[in-house]
Design an enzyme around this catalytic site. Structure first.
Site, short mmCIF file in Angstrom:
data_model
loop_
_atom_site.label_atom_id
_atom_site.label_comp_id
_atom_site.label_asym_id
_atom_site.label_seq_id
_atom_site.Cartn_x
_atom_site.Cartn_y
_atom_site.Cartn_z
N LYS A 133 0.83 -1.21 0.00
CA LYS A 133 0.00 0.00 0.00
C LYS A 133 0.87 1.26 0.00
CE LYS A 133 -4.04 -2.06 0.31
NZ LYS A 133 -3.52 -3.42 0.06
N LYS A 168 -7.85 1.44 4.18
CA LYS A 168 -7.19 0.17 3.80
C LYS A 168 -6.19 -0.25 4.86
CE LYS A 168 -7.01 1.99 -0.90
NZ LYS A 168 -6.37 1.88 -2.23
N ARG A 218 -5.70 -3.84 -13.21
CA ARG A 218 -4.45 -4.47 -12.83
C ARG A 218 -3.52 -4.45 -14.04
NH1 ARG A 218 -2.62 -8.17 -9.21
NH2 ARG A 218 -3.41 -6.54 -7.83
N ARG A 232 -11.07 -4.91 -13.49
CA ARG A 232 -11.92 -5.63 -12.54
C ARG A 232 -13.04 -4.69 -12.11
NH1 ARG A 232 -6.94 -6.65 -8.90
NH2 ARG A 232 -6.79 -4.48 -9.58
N ARG A 240 -16.01 -2.78 -3.87
CA ARG A 240 -14.66 -3.23 -4.20
C ARG A 240 -14.67 -4.03 -5.50
NH1 ARG A 240 -13.98 -6.71 1.06
NH2 ARG A 240 -16.09 -7.15 0.34
N ASP A 280 -2.19 -1.43 -9.38
CA ASP A 280 -3.63 -1.19 -9.50
C ASP A 280 -3.84 0.28 -9.82
OD1 ASP A 280 -4.07 -3.81 -8.82
OD2 ASP A 280 -4.71 -3.39 -6.76
N GLU A 288 -2.11 1.02 -5.76
CA GLU A 288 -1.43 -0.07 -5.08
C GLU A 288 -0.32 -0.64 -5.96
OE1 GLU A 288 -2.70 -3.97 -2.42
OE2 GLU A 288 -3.84 -3.55 -4.22
N ASN A 290 1.57 -4.12 -6.09
CA ASN A 290 1.61 -5.48 -5.52
C ASN A 290 2.93 -6.15 -5.90
OD1 ASN A 290 -1.34 -6.03 -4.47
ND2 ASN A 290 -1.49 -4.86 -6.36
N1 LIG Z 1 -9.32 5.32 -3.65
C1 LIG Z 1 -10.27 4.44 -3.95
N2 LIG Z 1 -11.51 4.84 -4.35
C2 LIG Z 1 -12.49 3.94 -4.63
N3 LIG Z 1 -12.33 2.62 -4.53
C3 LIG Z 1 -11.12 2.15 -4.14
C4 LIG Z 1 -10.04 3.03 -3.82
N4 LIG Z 1 -8.97 2.28 -3.47
C5 LIG Z 1 -9.37 1.00 -3.55
N5 LIG Z 1 -10.66 0.92 -3.94
C6 LIG Z 1 -11.44 -0.31 -4.14
O1 LIG Z 1 -11.02 -1.26 -3.18
C7 LIG Z 1 -10.47 -2.41 -3.82
C8 LIG Z 1 -9.22 -2.90 -3.07
O2 LIG Z 1 -8.25 -1.84 -2.97
P1 LIG Z 1 -6.69 -2.04 -3.08
O3 LIG Z 1 -6.08 -0.76 -2.66
O4 LIG Z 1 -6.35 -2.50 -4.44
O5 LIG Z 1 -6.36 -3.16 -2.00
P2 LIG Z 1 -6.30 -4.78 -2.07
O6 LIG Z 1 -6.53 -5.16 -3.50
O7 LIG Z 1 -4.94 -5.11 -1.61
O8 LIG Z 1 -7.33 -5.27 -1.12
C9 LIG Z 1 -10.17 -1.99 -5.23
O9 LIG Z 1 -10.33 -3.10 -6.11
C10 LIG Z 1 -11.17 -0.91 -5.52
O10 LIG Z 1 -12.39 -1.46 -6.01
MG LIG Z 2 -5.65 -4.37 -5.18
#
Ligand SMILES: Nc1ncnc2c1ncn2[C@@H]1O[C@H](COP(=O)(O)OP(=O)(O)O)[C@@H](O)[C@H]1O
Ligand SMILES: [Mg+2]
Length: 322
Positions: A133, A168, A218, A232, A240, A280, A288, A290
């Site tokens: 993150k 997060k 991704r 996605r 999410r 991401d 993100e 990864n």
């Molecule tokens: N700033 C943001 N605004 C809106 N949705 C978000 C944001 N950051 C993440 N998300 C949503 O949350 C999901 C997971 O976030 P992410 O930062 O990729 O963490 P991880 O995949 O490790 O759980 C993303 O797939 C997206 O749909």
């Molecule tokens: Mg992610």
């Protein structure tokens, strides 16, 4: 060549989804020996990293009418042998997050592999340097407004200013613990307390990007260069987009803004030895990076008819070709 993959137990991997399986299949298809081990099967003896390894024979998944079809017995493994990891030409560290203390210890063991003899992907230093993150924060021109804090008042002020935000956990993956926060939410205090373990652990809080409805892209980077991407898209009432929580995958292109993000990351990723990474991107913003066991290859191959695993293995065979 000989390839070792440090992975979670093979029986727990999903051959139609997991990138580790795609990479192992590609190595095998290109004529290499494929060995597996686990983070807790590593040792240092005489200043050398050793592992208890099993040789694997895979029955590759096949794309039939756009879907991966997998044999019931998709792998066969040999008896365990103990070998120095320097007997391998490449070692892929692909244990799933969270990055726990034993995970970190495993990276310290991997420091005892001579990089001139054996390439470790990703490098142990890079894995320790990059929190998935927080690594993105250094690229401030391409990230959404973000704070990292364990302080309720700081988080509250940030969310009030943003109107809506996403919280997060710093060690999460696959959407785990990701929360939508809104100023005035009746559960606000409690959500922050639970997430920060009552002010003990910092979390990331990021402005909510409405573009997330159109998808969380991704992009797979090999030695800093984008080699493929998949979108996605959140479904139903879920905000999410992660595949693990039902996000729908869709074919996509890499936009010029995303090319710009990749170019910005490339020198830092190379310097940190982060050769195989999945970033991401939401609405043109980097959210993100990864590095532990990025996934997406199966879905990209399925949608685009590519074989990204072979690109990755070919690069390991001859890194200068990239
Ligand atoms: N700033 C943001 N605004 C809106 N949705 C978000 C944001 N950051 C993440 N998300 C949503 O949350 C999901 C997971 O976030 P992410 O930062 O990729 O963490 P991880 O995949 O490790 O759980 C993303 O797939 C997206 O749909
Ligand atoms: Mg992610």
């Amino acid at each position: 060549m000989k390839f070792a993959f440090i992975i979670d137990p093979l029986s727990k991997l999903n051959p139609s989804h997991d990138t580790s399986v795609a990479l192992m299949e590609a190595a095998q298809a290109l004529g290499h020996d494929v060995w597996i081990t686990q983070a807790q099967k590593l040792t240092v003896v005489n200043n050398q990293a050793w592992a208890n390894l099993e040789k694997v024979q895979l029955t590759p998944a096949e794309l039939v009418e756009g879907r991966w079809v997998v044999s019931e017995r998709w792998y066969a493994i040999s008896d365990t042998v103990s070998l120095p990891l320097e007997d391998m030409d490449a070692v892929f560290m692909r244990t799933d997050p969270p990055v726990t203390i034993p995970y970190l210890y495993a990276t310290y063991i991997l420091d005892y592999i001579n990089p001139k003899k054996t390439q470790v992907i990703n490098t142990p230093t890079g894995l320790r340097r990059a929190n998935e993150k927080m690594y993105a924060l250094q690229f401030k021109e391409v990230i959404p407004e973000t704070i990292v804090s364990q302080d309720k008042l700081t988080i509250q002020k940030f969310v009030e200013k943003q109107g809506a935000a996403v919280l997060k956990p710093l060690g999460g993956k696959a959407g785990e613990g990701i929360l939508f926060l809104e100023a005035g939410d009746r559960n606000f205090n409690s959500l922050v307390e639970i997430s920060t373990k009552w002010g003990y652990e910092p979390v990331m809080v990021q402005t909510y990007l409405p573009a997330a409805k159109e998808g969380d892209k991704r992009i797979i980077l090999l030695n800093g260069d984008p080699i493929g991407a998949v979108n996605r898209i959140p479904t139903g009432s879920e905000f999410r987009g992660n595949m693990a929580v039902g996000g729908r995958v869709a074919a996509t292109e890499i936009t010029s803004q995303e090319q710009k993000i990749c170019a910005l990351l490339k020198p830092q990723l190379q310097q940190d030895g982060l050769y195989f990474v999945g970033i991401d991107v939401i609405g043109g913003y980097l959210t993100e990076v990864n590095v532990t066991s990025p996934t997406g290859i199966r879905e990209i191959d399925q949608l685009n008819g590519t074989c990204l695993g072979k690109d990755v293995i070919a690069w390991v065979e001859n890194p200068r070709n990239s």
